[in-house]
Design an enzyme around this catalytic site. Structure first.
Site, mmCIF file in Angstrom:
data_model
loop_
_atom_site.group_PDB
_atom_site.id
_atom_site.type_symbol
_atom_site.label_atom_id
_atom_site.label_comp_id
_atom_site.label_asym_id
_atom_site.label_seq_id
_atom_site.Cartn_x
_atom_site.Cartn_y
_atom_site.Cartn_z
ATOM 1 N N TYR A 43 -142.676 -5.574 11.894
ATOM 2 C CA TYR A 43 -141.857 -6.202 10.859
ATOM 3 C C TYR A 43 -142.224 -5.709 9.463
ATOM 4 O O TYR A 43 -142.176 -6.453 8.491
ATOM 5 C CB TYR A 43 -141.946 -7.738 10.959
ATOM 6 C CG TYR A 43 -141.659 -8.246 12.350
ATOM 7 C CD1 TYR A 43 -140.373 -8.190 12.873
ATOM 8 C CD2 TYR A 43 -142.681 -8.726 13.180
ATOM 9 C CE1 TYR A 43 -140.102 -8.623 14.170
ATOM 10 C CE2 TYR A 43 -142.426 -9.158 14.477
ATOM 11 C CZ TYR A 43 -141.134 -9.099 14.952
ATOM 12 O OH TYR A 43 -140.870 -9.520 16.238
ATOM 13 N N GLU B 138 -141.419 -10.086 26.361
ATOM 14 C CA GLU B 138 -140.827 -9.295 25.260
ATOM 15 C C GLU B 138 -141.721 -9.251 24.028
ATOM 16 O O GLU B 138 -141.340 -9.761 22.970
ATOM 17 C CB GLU B 138 -139.501 -9.923 24.826
ATOM 18 C CG GLU B 138 -138.488 -10.128 25.892
ATOM 19 C CD GLU B 138 -137.309 -10.983 25.402
ATOM 20 O OE1 GLU B 138 -137.436 -11.675 24.385
ATOM 21 O OE2 GLU B 138 -136.274 -10.940 26.055
ATOM 22 N N PRO B 139 -142.881 -8.664 24.103
ATOM 23 C CA PRO B 139 -143.761 -8.648 22.943
ATOM 24 C C PRO B 139 -143.321 -7.614 21.911
ATOM 25 O O PRO B 139 -142.852 -6.531 22.263
ATOM 26 C CB PRO B 139 -145.099 -8.224 23.548
ATOM 27 C CG PRO B 139 -144.696 -7.347 24.690
ATOM 28 C CD PRO B 139 -143.417 -7.906 25.240
ATOM 29 N N GLY B 140 -143.454 -7.972 20.663
ATOM 30 C CA GLY B 140 -143.205 -7.013 19.594
ATOM 31 C C GLY B 140 -144.494 -6.838 18.811
ATOM 32 O O GLY B 140 -145.211 -5.837 18.943
ATOM 33 N N ARG B 141 -144.829 -7.875 18.056
ATOM 34 C CA ARG B 141 -145.994 -7.841 17.178
ATOM 35 C C ARG B 141 -147.293 -7.504 17.926
ATOM 36 O O ARG B 141 -148.113 -6.722 17.449
ATOM 37 C CB ARG B 141 -146.142 -9.218 16.525
ATOM 38 C CG ARG B 141 -147.096 -9.273 15.378
ATOM 39 C CD ARG B 141 -147.304 -10.713 14.919
ATOM 40 N NE ARG B 141 -146.119 -11.503 14.848
ATOM 41 C CZ ARG B 141 -145.422 -11.730 13.728
ATOM 42 N NH1 ARG B 141 -145.825 -11.241 12.597
ATOM 43 N NH2 ARG B 141 -144.333 -12.489 13.765
ATOM 44 N N GLY C 166 -143.843 -13.249 21.227
ATOM 45 C CA GLY C 166 -144.480 -14.268 20.390
ATOM 46 C C GLY C 166 -145.986 -14.245 20.316
ATOM 47 O O GLY C 166 -146.569 -14.958 19.484
ATOM 48 N N CYS D 117 -138.250 -5.353 -9.678
ATOM 49 C CA CYS D 117 -138.012 -6.321 -10.759
ATOM 50 C C CYS D 117 -137.830 -7.738 -10.231
ATOM 51 O O CYS D 117 -136.763 -8.331 -10.379
ATOM 52 C CB CYS D 117 -136.791 -5.908 -11.556
ATOM 53 S SG CYS D 117 -135.344 -5.856 -10.506
ATOM 54 N N GLU D 118 -138.832 -8.253 -9.561
ATOM 55 C CA GLU D 118 -138.810 -9.623 -9.039
ATOM 56 C C GLU D 118 -140.218 -10.168 -9.153
ATOM 57 O O GLU D 118 -141.186 -9.469 -8.804
ATOM 58 C CB GLU D 118 -138.470 -9.637 -7.535
ATOM 59 C CG GLU D 118 -137.155 -9.061 -7.150
ATOM 60 C CD GLU D 118 -136.024 -10.076 -7.103
ATOM 61 O OE1 GLU D 118 -136.290 -11.295 -7.200
ATOM 62 O OE2 GLU D 118 -134.876 -9.635 -7.011
HETATM 63 N N1 LLP Z 1 -137.921 -11.982 21.865
HETATM 64 C C1 LLP Z 1 -137.082 -12.669 21.046
HETATM 65 C C2 LLP Z 1 -135.897 -13.293 21.612
HETATM 66 C C3 LLP Z 1 -137.359 -12.744 19.668
HETATM 67 O O1 LLP Z 1 -136.545 -13.433 18.883
HETATM 68 C C4 LLP Z 1 -138.505 -12.110 19.149
HETATM 69 C C5 LLP Z 1 -138.807 -12.157 17.722
HETATM 70 C C6 LLP Z 1 -139.341 -11.412 20.035
HETATM 71 C C7 LLP Z 1 -139.023 -11.378 21.389
HETATM 72 C C8 LLP Z 1 -140.580 -10.704 19.585
HETATM 73 O O2 LLP Z 1 -141.476 -11.561 19.004
HETATM 74 P P1 LLP Z 1 -142.985 -11.074 18.692
HETATM 75 O O3 LLP Z 1 -143.645 -10.741 20.013
HETATM 76 O O4 LLP Z 1 -142.912 -9.896 17.815
HETATM 77 O O5 LLP Z 1 -143.602 -12.249 18.020
HETATM 78 N N2 LLP Z 1 -139.985 -11.044 10.866
HETATM 79 C C9 LLP Z 1 -140.940 -12.018 11.354
HETATM 80 C C10 LLP Z 1 -140.901 -12.148 12.846
HETATM 81 C C11 LLP Z 1 -139.531 -12.479 13.406
HETATM 82 C C12 LLP Z 1 -139.527 -12.562 14.904
HETATM 83 C C13 LLP Z 1 -138.155 -12.667 15.428
HETATM 84 N N3 LLP Z 1 -138.054 -12.693 16.858
HETATM 85 C C14 LLP Z 1 -142.327 -11.644 10.831
HETATM 86 O O6 LLP Z 1 -142.448 -10.681 10.073
HETATM 87 O O7 LLP Z 1 -143.297 -12.349 11.104
#
Ligand code: LLP
Length: 403
Positions: free
Chosen positions: A358, A261-264, A227, A329-330
């Site tokens: 994402y 659990e970082p993604g972004r 997050g 086409c949107e």
């Molecule tokens: N852990 C869990 C359980 C999650 O549901 C998520 C993201 C993460 C970790 C990673 O979150 P992050 O660190 O990336 O914020 N498609 C959307 C974001 C959806 C996130 C879903 N869950 C966007 O493009 O902003």
């Protein structure tokens, strides 16, 4: 970033995604370093960018993987992430996914409902294994982010409330097929305020203490979810060290490994999406810049009204208001609305920033458009990590059924 977008466009055509692997390393190390006072596992959220080479690169640094489908679990394994660093979350796991996850012997299944816990129990019994589980707690905290990426309120579908969690730990303790190993919460994505995180981790840490004293269950993993927000525009970010300190403070006195659990945070600003200007036109008084990339390649602006900084390469003069749109086409197919951009010409390159998370993972084949190429940049060298899809790729699974 120092990327030669033009050279890459000549070599790989457009549109393309390019990711700076050195930046990914830097982000990973920063977060890992922030937690160094404790045992920690950074479990990269594969959903943010699941390209095998990206996941492998993180695995090489020591990262684990947070997965939300068995497909992601298998991707992580394929990319070389050790099974004991893989977590499987998700509100709707199907029986076959649970079965396969247990057979693959990953670190733990993060359970998100009482009904699911009972399914895991039954399947573990059938397989004669003990299922390592964690429970995702929904602490009912407002993360103050976009409603579509907010997950920590009771009105969101994720996790279980505190009382349900307690019942689930009791059930797990009594079952010989379940090993309650961890606890989890994730309140939302693109978080830029520390206060809601602090509130959530304190609620969950209290629950850990309660479970320990009342139920005699000693959890080994405290998963704070992902997050952490990034800069798209002019956001003020949470300081990584303050973030880690907040989590560590909440866990004072507990012998527990922190999982994050970082993604972004890891990949978001490692990547850009590069597209080419096709045409300009003016409808009445509205100027449109039409590019070869579209919402099927990068859906965040259409889906969340998300802001991504946009630049026309090597041009900065004669700016005027316009919408940047793709060929799909949107009417919702746009990258930006009402932004100031210079006058462009056919084949000018446009760079769309902060697209590493994402972006590609949410791409589709809408309008029979092949997914674009993905390129890695490491130590100044570029390499293809996913080739552009061809028409043949797009029809491959249908062709044999054509009567
Ligand atoms: N852990 C869990 C359980 C999650 O549901 C998520 C993201 C993460 C970790 C990673 O979150 P992050 O660190 O990336 O914020 N498609 C959307 C974001 C959806 C996130 C879903 N869950 C966007 O493009 O902003």
């Amino acid at each position: 970033m120092g990327i030669n977008f033009k050279e890459l466009a000549e070599k790989y055509q457009t549109p393309y995604y390019v990711y700076d692997f050195d930046y990914i390393t830097k982000q990973y190390q920063e977060l890992k370093g922030a937690f160094k006072a404790r045992k920690s596992l950074i479990s990269y959220a594969v959903k943010a960018n699941s390209n095998l080479s990206v996941v492998k690169h993180l695995g090489d640094q020591g990262s684990g993987a947070d997965c939300v489908s068995i497909g992601e679990v298998k991707r992580a394994l394929k990319a070389g992430i050790p099974k004991y660093k893989i977590i499987f979350s998700g509100v709707g796991k199907i029986d076959d996914e649970i079965r396969e996850a247990l057979q693959l012997d990953i670190l733990m299944i993060n359970v998100e409902s009482e009904a699911e816990l009972k399914r895991v129990d039954i399947i573990a019994k059938e397989l004669k294994v003990e299922a390592r589980i964690s429970i995702r707690v929904n602490p009912n905290v407002d993360p103050k982010t976009h409603p579509y990426i907010s997950t920590g309120l009771h009105e969101n579908k994720f996790g279980v409330d505190i009382n349900t969690a307690k019942r689930m730990y009791i059930f797990a303790k009594q079952s010989e097929n379940l090993d309650p190993l961890g606890i989890h919460c994730h309140i939302g994505s693109q978080l830029t305020e520390l206060a809601p995180i602090k509130e959530a981790v304190n609620i969950v840490a209290d629950l850990v203490r309660n479970i320990k004293s009342a139920l005699k269950i000693e959890l080994k993993f405290f998963d704070v979810g992902g997050g952490l927000g990034i800069v798209y525009d002019d956001e003020k970010l949470i300081d990584t060290y303050e973030y880690a300190q907040t989590v560590l403070d909440a866990l004072f006195g507990l012998d527990i490994t922190v999982v994050c659990e970082p993604g972004r945070f890891i990949v978001g600003n490692s990547g850009v999406f590069v597209t080419k200007v096709l045409y300009e036109k003016v409808n009445g008084s509205k100027r449109f810049v039409i590019v070869d990339g579209a919402m099927n390649d990068l859906i965040r602006p259409s889906l969340y009204d998300a802001y991504h900084k946009i630049e026309v390469l090597d041009k900065n003069e004669n700016k005027s208001d316009c919408n940047v749109v793709g060929p799909v086409c949107e009417s919702g197919d746009f990258f930006a609305k009402n932004i100031e951009l210079p006058q462009t010409e056919h084949n000018d390159l446009m760079v769309i920033y902060s697209a590493g998370a994402y972006g590609f993972t949410m791409a589709s084949n809408y309008n029979t458009r092949g997914k674009v190429a993905e390129i890695a940049l490491e130590n100044g060298k570029d390499r293809l990590i996913r080739r552009r899809e061809t028409f043949e790729d797009l029809i491959a699974l249908e062709e044999e059924y054509l009567k």
